[in-house]
Enzyme design. Structure first.
Site, PDB file in Angstrom:
ATOM      1  N   LYS A 206      54.093  80.490  94.395  1.00 58.87           N
ATOM      2  CA  LYS A 206      55.176  80.700  95.360  1.00 58.87           C
ATOM      3  C   LYS A 206      55.517  79.381  96.063  1.00 58.87           C
ATOM      4  CE  LYS A 206      56.130  83.483  99.486  1.00 58.87           C
ATOM      5  NZ  LYS A 206      55.649  84.579 100.346  1.00 58.87           N
ATOM      6  N   GLU A 212      44.587  74.398  93.593  1.00 53.54           N
ATOM      7  CA  GLU A 212      43.974  74.852  92.337  1.00 53.54           C
ATOM      8  C   GLU A 212      45.014  74.927  91.228  1.00 53.54           C
ATOM      9  OE1 GLU A 212      43.655  76.265  95.311  1.00 53.54           O
ATOM     10  OE2 GLU A 212      41.672  77.152  95.615  1.00 53.54           O
ATOM     11  N   GLY A 267      52.591  87.006  98.570  1.00 51.26           N
ATOM     12  CA  GLY A 267      51.897  86.692  97.314  1.00 51.26           C
ATOM     13  C   GLY A 267      51.211  87.898  96.703  1.00 51.26           C
ATOM     14  N   ARG A 268      50.451  88.639  97.499  1.00 51.30           N
ATOM     15  CA  ARG A 268      49.681  89.754  96.944  1.00 51.30           C
ATOM     16  C   ARG A 268      50.544  90.990  96.677  1.00 51.30           C
ATOM     17  NH1 ARG A 268      48.359  88.251 101.875  1.00 51.30           N
ATOM     18  NH2 ARG A 268      48.436  89.646 103.664  1.00 51.30           N
ATOM     19  N   GLU A 353      42.816  91.143 102.221  1.00 51.16           N
ATOM     20  CA  GLU A 353      43.606  90.041 102.777  1.00 51.16           C
ATOM     21  C   GLU A 353      44.659  90.599 103.739  1.00 51.16           C
ATOM     22  OE1 GLU A 353      44.264  85.981 100.637  1.00 51.16           O
ATOM     23  OE2 GLU A 353      46.064  87.138 100.277  1.00 51.16           O
ATOM     24  N   HIS A 384      25.932 103.171  85.534  1.00 47.70           N
ATOM     25  CA  HIS A 384      24.679 102.580  85.055  1.00 47.70           C
ATOM     26  C   HIS A 384      24.283 101.371  85.874  1.00 47.70           C
ATOM     27  CE1 HIS A 384      24.422 105.058  81.357  1.00 47.70           C
ATOM     28  NE2 HIS A 384      25.715 105.167  81.600  1.00 47.70           N
ATOM     29  N   LYS A 512      40.327  75.835 103.313  1.00 47.35           N
ATOM     30  CA  LYS A 512      41.214  74.903 102.594  1.00 47.35           C
ATOM     31  C   LYS A 512      41.303  73.586 103.358  1.00 47.35           C
ATOM     32  CE  LYS A 512      44.764  78.202 101.220  1.00 47.35           C
ATOM     33  NZ  LYS A 512      46.193  78.446 101.190  1.00 47.35           N
TER      34      LYS A 512
END
Ligand code: G6Q
Length: 547
Positions: A206, A212, A267-268, A353, A384, A512
């Protein structure tokens, strides 16, 4: 803002919880033969079964009262009207416009955003068709056979989860991969078996400034240029999805190869936008539209259904009940569906978030619990592993069991076995096993006397773990879109009741900032004297090992 815990509706719930809290699901089902039906809520083929939640009709009525008292409907309508409900970033929250299939306008600042939304979708449709049908070729004239989405957080988790979920609709001719971690291992592992001449990278960011993503994008570009031996190859092998045209241009991607979205898409909440490009490439544009259609159906339901029948509202309220009145600190997401293997990771971001906050929209600190810790894995695998704790541990762990009535890829009786496990687990978690039942079982196995008494405590199951069972016909793109929109609106409902701004994420900033101070020290360009001693000590330690 009235303090939530001082509202009459909240106080009534506390009083009610005092009396109701210890009632066992066994007792609730015994008292009401029609409980399973009474707490079954539906939208078309989607069933949300709340009967195994530890609540009564009175609980639900009080929770609905709380929703009304906190102006839930007015806030919901404000979101749909494009008001700037993300106050700390001064933005509208209008991901619902991305899947608005009604033809109605949707506005931000008096401007209808739909023409722009539809124009980008049209470009995406064309581009998707060109790549999938071999009209968009690589630099050497080869067809694109592999797509790598480079993005992180909201620019990765949604598309990665949906692409995996919709694999039966994809083709082996075009494979879609995801690289998010700045750890070189991620990019290297994905690229190892790829032919650059047939690979298309999507740089999805965005802001187009995320470290990263930009680091991975630069390395991907070098990989392409080195192997194809020509800078010009970038134009055929890299496209961008972003809101920042200037930065895309500066990176060296032509704006013609960029697909935009807008600041009112968090973003999410962005998989419905151009961020969904890897999904489109994987399953084709028409399937992506079905995903949007499903989400839109849920949006319409959320916008118009009465609160007492409104699935996101009901699920949201049940979450509030578990979190604030029964004291549950976690929430398990348990899809009985391998295709939803990444759902929990996706919802972790979406929920934690959004609602992992301790300060209200108005800047005051909360004096009540907010978002729980989400976790989960597909059933039956999770049975399991961590189910032991759910069955016999000391934690209250509300869980969502999510399952399709039939498999898209049916094979023998696999799906019936999956269903049997899913239903069995919700029964076991609700009802447990009493001492009488356990004793009876041990006796049947031939145990008596001391041996039986020694074994008995280990064989008990307390039960009373609250679960919701979510069932739909089949995991089609439509059903998936509807399911995801359901969870998005649950997050809205809870954030609203807690008085939070669910749409900012300041909590991700500090780390950050600090990384930016540490990197130059690791690179030998700063001495790090301003860093705290424990950080300096660790820097020294890793630098020594690298020497
Ligand atoms: C999501 C967050 C965050 C964001 C990533 C990637 O709501 O804002 O997860 O999606 O930090 O950001 P960019 O898309 O700007 O690279």
């Amino acid at each position: 803002m009235t303090d939530l815990t001082r509202m009459a509706a909240w106080e009534a719930l506390e009083l009610h919880a005092g009396k109701h809290r210890d009632r066992h699901l066994r007792e609730l089902f015994t008292a009401d033969a029609r409980r399973a039906q009474r707490f079954a809520f539906r939208l078309d083929d989607l069933l949300v079964d709340l009967s195994k939640q530890r609540l009564s009709s009175e609980t639900l009525a009080l929770l609905l009262e709380l929703a009304r008292a906190t102006d839930l409907e007015a806030w919901r309508d404000a979101m749909f009207r494009g008001e700037r409900i993300n106050t700390t970033e001064d933005r509208a929250v209008l991901h619902v416009a991305l899947r608005n299939r009604s033809g109605r306008p949707m506005q931000v600042d008096g401007q209808d955003v739909m023409p722009d939304v539809l124009a980008v979708l049209e470009r995406l449709e064309r581009f998707t068709g060109d790549v999938r049908e071999g009209r968009w070729l690589g630099h050497t004239g080869a067809r694109i056979t592999n797509v790598v989405n480079i993005g992180i957080g909201g620019s990765d988790l949604g598309p990665a989860m949906v692409t995996e979920a919709l694999w039966p609709y994809g083709t082996a001719d075009l494979r879609v991969h995801f690289v998010s971690n700045v750890d070189d291992s991620h990019l290297q592992q994905v690229c190892r078996d790829l032919d650059p001449a047939e690979t298309l990278f999507i740089v999805a960011s965005k802001t187009f400034t995320t470290d990263e993503t930009m680091t991975n994008a630069r390395s991907a570009r070098s990989w392409l240029v080195e192997r194809l031996g020509d800078e010009a190859a970038v134009a055929r092998h890299m496209v961008a999805v972003s809101t920042n045209e200037e930065a895309v241009r500066a990176f060296g991607i032509d704006p013609d190869a960029m697909f935009g979205f807008w600041d009112w898409v968090g973003g999410r909440y962005s998989l419905w936008s151009a961020i969904g490009l890897p999904i489109m490439l994987a399953v084709g544009y028409p399937r992506f539209v079905e995903l949007l259609d499903g989400a839109h159906a849920m949006d319409e339901h959320f916008r118009t259904a009465p609160l007492a029948e409104n699935l996101p509202v009901l699920l949201g309220l049940v979450g509030i009940w578990n979190r604030n009145f029964l004291g549950a600190g976690t929430h398990a997401i348990l899809p009985y569906d391998q295709r939803l293997a990444r759902l929990a990771a996706y919802l972790q971001q979406a929920d934690m978030e959004s609602n992992g906050k301790s300060v209200r929209r108005d800047g005051h600190r909360v004096d009540y619990a907010t978002g729980p810790i989400l976790f989960g894995e597909p059933g039956t695998n999770s049975q399991h592993s961590f189910f032991q704790l759910l069955h016999q541990g000391t934690e209250l762990v509300p869980a969502d069991f999510i399952v399709a009535a039939r498999s898209t890829t049916a094979l023998g009786d696999h799906h019936l076995r999956l269903l049997a496990n899913c239903l069995a687990q919700t029964e076991a978690l609700a009802f447990g096993k009493t001492p009488e039942e356990a004793r009876h079982e041990l006796e049947a196995q031939g145990l008596t006397g001391e041996a039986l008494e020694a074994m008995l405590p280990h064989k008990l199951f307390a039960g009373n773990q609250p679960t919701t069972t979510i069932v739909y016909d089949e995991l089609t793109p439509y059903a998936l879109g509807r399911l995801l929109a359901l969870y998005e609106h649950v997050i809205f409902v809870q954030g609203q009741i807690w008085g939070l701004n669910s749409y900012d994420q300041w909590g991700v900033e500090l780390g950050k900032q600090l990384a930016k101070r540490i990197l130059p020290v690791l690179q030998g360009e700063a001495d790090g004297q301003d860093l705290p001693p424990p950080t300096r000590a660790l820097i020294e330690e890793v630098l020594q090992r690298r020497r």
